[in-house]
Design a protein around this motif. Sequence first.
Motif, PDB file in Angstrom:
ATOM      1  N   GLU A 128      48.771 -53.228  74.061  1.00  6.50           N
ATOM      2  CA  GLU A 128      47.886 -52.705  74.628  1.00  6.50           C
ATOM      3  C   GLU A 128      48.294 -51.034  74.712  1.00  6.50           C
ATOM      4  O   GLU A 128      47.253 -49.743  73.765  1.00  6.50           O
ATOM      5  N   SER A 129      49.290 -50.658  74.102  1.00 10.61           N
ATOM      6  CA  SER A 129      50.605 -49.252  74.760  1.00 10.61           C
ATOM      7  C   SER A 129      49.920 -48.745  72.467  1.00 10.61           C
ATOM      8  O   SER A 129      50.172 -48.045  72.123  1.00 10.61           O
ATOM      9  N   LEU A 130      50.747 -49.772  71.681  1.00 10.38           N
ATOM     10  CA  LEU A 130      50.624 -49.275  70.139  1.00 10.38           C
ATOM     11  C   LEU A 130      50.064 -50.185  69.062  1.00 10.38           C
ATOM     12  O   LEU A 130      49.696 -51.043  68.730  1.00 10.38           O
ATOM     13  N   PRO A 131      48.196 -49.489  68.892  1.00  5.40           N
ATOM     14  CA  PRO A 131      47.067 -50.373  68.394  1.00  5.40           C
ATOM     15  C   PRO A 131      46.783 -49.414  67.419  1.00  5.40           C
ATOM     16  O   PRO A 131      46.199 -49.568  66.435  1.00  5.40           O
ATOM     17  N   PHE A 132      48.195 -49.038  67.094  1.00  2.94           N
ATOM     18  CA  PHE A 132      48.558 -48.366  65.487  1.00  2.94           C
ATOM     19  C   PHE A 132      49.056 -48.510  65.002  1.00  2.94           C
ATOM     20  O   PHE A 132      50.665 -49.010  65.708  1.00  2.94           O
ATOM     21  N   SER A 133      49.952 -48.385  63.512  1.00  8.81           N
ATOM     22  CA  SER A 133      50.824 -48.492  63.011  1.00  8.81           C
ATOM     23  C   SER A 133      51.484 -47.670  62.121  1.00  8.81           C
ATOM     24  O   SER A 133      50.877 -47.197  62.059  1.00  8.81           O
ATOM     25  N   PRO A 134      52.523 -47.517  61.869  1.00  7.43           N
ATOM     26  CA  PRO A 134      52.934 -46.571  60.690  1.00  7.43           C
ATOM     27  C   PRO A 134      53.116 -47.477  59.409  1.00  7.43           C
ATOM     28  O   PRO A 134      52.947 -48.216  59.251  1.00  7.43           O
ATOM     29  N   THR A 135      52.713 -46.239  58.296  1.00  8.24           N
ATOM     30  CA  THR A 135      52.214 -46.582  56.862  1.00  8.24           C
ATOM     31  C   THR A 135      54.189 -46.073  55.914  1.00  8.24           C
ATOM     32  O   THR A 135      54.569 -45.400  56.366  1.00  8.24           O
ATOM     33  N   ILE A 136      54.664 -46.867  55.007  1.00 11.75           N
ATOM     34  CA  ILE A 136      54.737 -46.297  54.355  1.00 11.75           C
ATOM     35  C   ILE A 136      54.708 -46.050  53.481  1.00 11.75           C
ATOM     36  O   ILE A 136      54.032 -46.924  52.611  1.00 11.75           O
ATOM     37  N   VAL A 137      55.366 -44.907  52.466  1.00 11.98           N
ATOM     38  CA  VAL A 137      54.699 -44.243  51.330  1.00 11.98           C
ATOM     39  C   VAL A 137      56.036 -44.774  50.669  1.00 11.98           C
ATOM     40  O   VAL A 137      57.035 -43.737  50.861  1.00 11.98           O
ATOM     41  N   GLU A 138      55.923 -45.645  49.248  1.00  7.82           N
ATOM     42  CA  GLU A 138      57.270 -45.060  48.269  1.00  7.82           C
ATOM     43  C   GLU A 138      57.068 -44.181  47.205  1.00  7.82           C
ATOM     44  O   GLU A 138      56.165 -44.499  46.463  1.00  7.82           O
ATOM     45  N   LEU A 139      58.370 -42.768  47.476  1.00  5.70           N
ATOM     46  CA  LEU A 139      58.067 -42.323  46.027  1.00  5.70           C
ATOM     47  C   LEU A 139      58.714 -42.506  44.644  1.00  5.70           C
ATOM     48  O   LEU A 139      59.517 -43.717  45.088  1.00  5.70           O
ATOM     49  N   GLN A 140      59.608 -41.750  44.793  1.00  6.48           N
ATOM     50  CA  GLN A 140      60.585 -41.501  42.903  1.00  6.48           C
ATOM     51  C   GLN A 140      61.904 -42.086  43.878  1.00  6.48           C
ATOM     52  O   GLN A 140      61.987 -41.154  44.666  1.00  6.48           O
ATOM     53  N   LEU A 146      57.798 -42.875  55.941  1.00  5.42           N
ATOM     54  CA  LEU A 146      57.938 -43.188  57.032  1.00  5.42           C
ATOM     55  C   LEU A 146      56.991 -42.546  57.311  1.00  5.42           C
ATOM     56  O   LEU A 146      57.406 -42.102  58.502  1.00  5.42           O
ATOM     57  N   GLU A 147      55.562 -43.037  57.503  1.00  3.23           N
ATOM     58  CA  GLU A 147      54.481 -41.911  58.620  1.00  3.23           C
ATOM     59  C   GLU A 147      54.407 -42.607  59.910  1.00  3.23           C
ATOM     60  O   GLU A 147      54.160 -43.606  60.052  1.00  3.23           O
ATOM     61  N   LEU A 148      54.371 -41.257  60.746  1.00  5.20           N
ATOM     62  CA  LEU A 148      54.571 -41.337  62.120  1.00  5.20           C
ATOM     63  C   LEU A 148      53.578 -41.213  62.850  1.00  5.20           C
ATOM     64  O   LEU A 148      53.745 -40.869  64.404  1.00  5.20           O
ATOM     65  N   PHE A 149      52.689 -40.922  61.967  1.00  7.89           N
ATOM     66  CA  PHE A 149      51.302 -39.522  62.399  1.00  7.89           C
ATOM     67  C   PHE A 149      49.987 -40.186  62.982  1.00  7.89           C
ATOM     68  O   PHE A 149      49.446 -39.841  62.872  1.00  7.89           O
ATOM     69  N   ASN A 150      49.665 -41.856  62.624  1.00  2.00           N
ATOM     70  CA  ASN A 150      48.726 -42.672  62.631  1.00  2.00           C
ATOM     71  C   ASN A 150      48.399 -42.862  64.565  1.00  2.00           C
ATOM     72  O   ASN A 150      47.496 -43.289  64.883  1.00  2.00           O
ATOM     73  N   GLY A 151      49.020 -42.160  64.936  1.00  2.00           N
ATOM     74  CA  GLY A 151      48.994 -42.281  66.771  1.00  2.00           C
ATOM     75  C   GLY A 151      47.383 -41.116  67.340  1.00  2.00           C
ATOM     76  O   GLY A 151      47.351 -40.562  66.098  1.00  2.00           O
ATOM     77  N   PRO A 152      46.807 -41.253  68.405  1.00  2.00           N
ATOM     78  CA  PRO A 152      46.295 -40.269  68.939  1.00  2.00           C
ATOM     79  C   PRO A 152      46.338 -38.768  68.551  1.00  2.00           C
ATOM     80  O   PRO A 152      44.954 -38.386  68.199  1.00  2.00           O
ATOM     81  N   THR A 153      47.745 -37.869  68.914  1.00  2.00           N
ATOM     82  CA  THR A 153      48.307 -37.291  68.596  1.00  2.00           C
ATOM     83  C   THR A 153      48.490 -36.669  67.577  1.00  2.00           C
ATOM     84  O   THR A 153      49.104 -35.405  67.400  1.00  2.00           O
ATOM     85  N   LEU A 154      48.933 -37.650  66.624  1.00  2.00           N
ATOM     86  CA  LEU A 154      49.382 -37.577  64.978  1.00  2.00           C
ATOM     87  C   LEU A 154      50.804 -36.476  65.123  1.00  2.00           C
ATOM     88  O   LEU A 154      51.515 -36.202  63.774  1.00  2.00           O
ATOM     89  N   ALA A 155      51.543 -37.142  65.273  1.00  2.00           N
ATOM     90  CA  ALA A 155      52.749 -37.215  65.744  1.00  2.00           C
ATOM     91  C   ALA A 155      53.860 -38.532  66.642  1.00  2.00           C
ATOM     92  O   ALA A 155      52.898 -39.302  67.312  1.00  2.00           O
ATOM     93  N   PHE A 156      55.192 -38.442  65.794  1.00  2.00           N
ATOM     94  CA  PHE A 156      55.601 -39.818  66.137  1.00  2.00           C
ATOM     95  C   PHE A 156      55.462 -40.547  67.484  1.00  2.00           C
ATOM     96  O   PHE A 156      56.233 -40.964  67.954  1.00  2.00           O
ATOM     97  N   LYS A 157      55.403 -39.054  68.593  1.00  2.00           N
ATOM     98  CA  LYS A 157      55.761 -38.589  70.387  1.00  2.00           C
ATOM     99  C   LYS A 157      55.030 -39.156  70.380  1.00  2.00           C
ATOM    100  O   LYS A 157      54.708 -40.131  71.948  1.00  2.00           O
ATOM    101  N   ASP A 158      53.466 -40.196  69.427  1.00  2.00           N
ATOM    102  CA  ASP A 158      52.733 -41.109  70.543  1.00  2.00           C
ATOM    103  C   ASP A 158      53.589 -42.647  70.577  1.00  2.00           C
ATOM    104  O   ASP A 158      53.462 -43.385  72.163  1.00  2.00           O
TER     105      ASP A 158
END
Length: 434
Positions: free
Chosen positions: A78-90, A96-108
């Motif tokens: 119930e509390s974590l319906p969103f997930s991080p995404t990982i983007v591989e660069l060179q 590791l993108e932690l901004f997929n929650g409601p306020t767009l920061a990892f603190k969500d």
Amino acid sequence: MILYNSNNRNDRVTLKEAVLQGSSNDGGLYLPTKIERFSKEEIENFRTLSFTEIATEVALKMLDGAIEPARVEEMVNESLPFSPTIVELQDGLSILELFNGPTLAFKDYGANFMASLLSHFSKEEERKITVLVATSGDTGSAVAHALHLKEGIRVIVLYPSGRVSTIQEQQLTTLGGNITAVEVSGSFDHCQALVKEAFRDQELRKRVDITSANSINIARLLPQSFYYFYGYSRLNNRERGTIFSVPSGNLGNLTAGVVAMKMGLPIERFIAANNINNTFSHYIRSGRFTPKEAQQTISNAMDVGDPNNFPRLKLLFNESYSSIVSKIWSGSYSDTQVKAAMRELLAKEGYLLDPHGAVGYLAIEEYKKRVGYDNNHNYILLESAHPAKFADIVEEATGVKVDIPQRLQREMERKRDSVKIEGRYSELVEIIEG
Ligand SMILES: *Cc1c(COP(=O)(O)O)cnc(C)c1O
């Protein structure tokens, strides 16, 4: 799960007490007495699990029977319906993108899971709880969103007037309901000092049940370990050494990473990235911890002069400076460098960082130069906020106009409401009791 007080190892509490109290009466922070470990095989198996499944496994191991397993699973879902995404660069760099929650920061992550724990325990106790939180921008909005309209819970958020971004202020002041936003004429450190005074005020605490939602509350910290496991599980070359770069302020994110390592996650090193508020970086380089007045920067969520998780971090390394520096490297960077780094990664890889992530990127670059880059490591940069949260700065630095996600746009249209105070403690008490 039994926790101890950082000021007194013999002072022990249950998870429920630690979560409902926030910190101990003497200002000490709670830490688990025992940290359970995963086996190598268990961690390898995370490869095929979703974020929610990994989070559930880690929560079950961590909470160690403090809450019944079916309920823990429910709380994660119930509390974590969103997930991080990982983007591989060179060059071994992954974001590791932690901004997929409601306020767009990892603190969500921390705020949402804490909200679940708080309502679980306050219902059990049939208590009305007032949550006090001081914010330099992101914490307050994450906590307020997580606890908005939760039964039996009232939230008072203190923020420094004129020192949070427009979007942050909008997120803090437009929820209404059980959320009161308090605009303080002063710095973040001043807001934090007011909150600390309230916790020391035994008379007040007799009348009102208050708890803290800053990262001193263990409930905020624990869920932040989840995404370290997730990030590692998504790497293609897990046999290489893995280094996490953590944009750091109050050191909550870094401390959660150290907990993940103690749970068995094979992390070779942490890079703690500071802006010019470099109390921690100075400590890593000199062994001396000398808190300073915070200065304003464009990575404002890291404008902390006296990082409050420092005692926890030390205790996780048995207070040994040499153990700490064997695992943690640190650097600090100016706003000018941060803007240049945003331009650099955009030109090199077409990736747009927010100012906090850019501090972490600079630290990786310096680490590679100083410590030596052998092409044989994974670098995971924790991207702690969405660039849209700092759209003005990002645009000024890179010329790129950031698309504002829809949920933010809706928020920008709502009406603000806050209580302004000069910054006297009596003003805060009046609000708490009002
Ligand atoms: C809070 C915050 C940080 C700093 O994290 P700590 O856990 O306080 O060290 C970094 N980046 C962003 C975007 C934040 O909101």
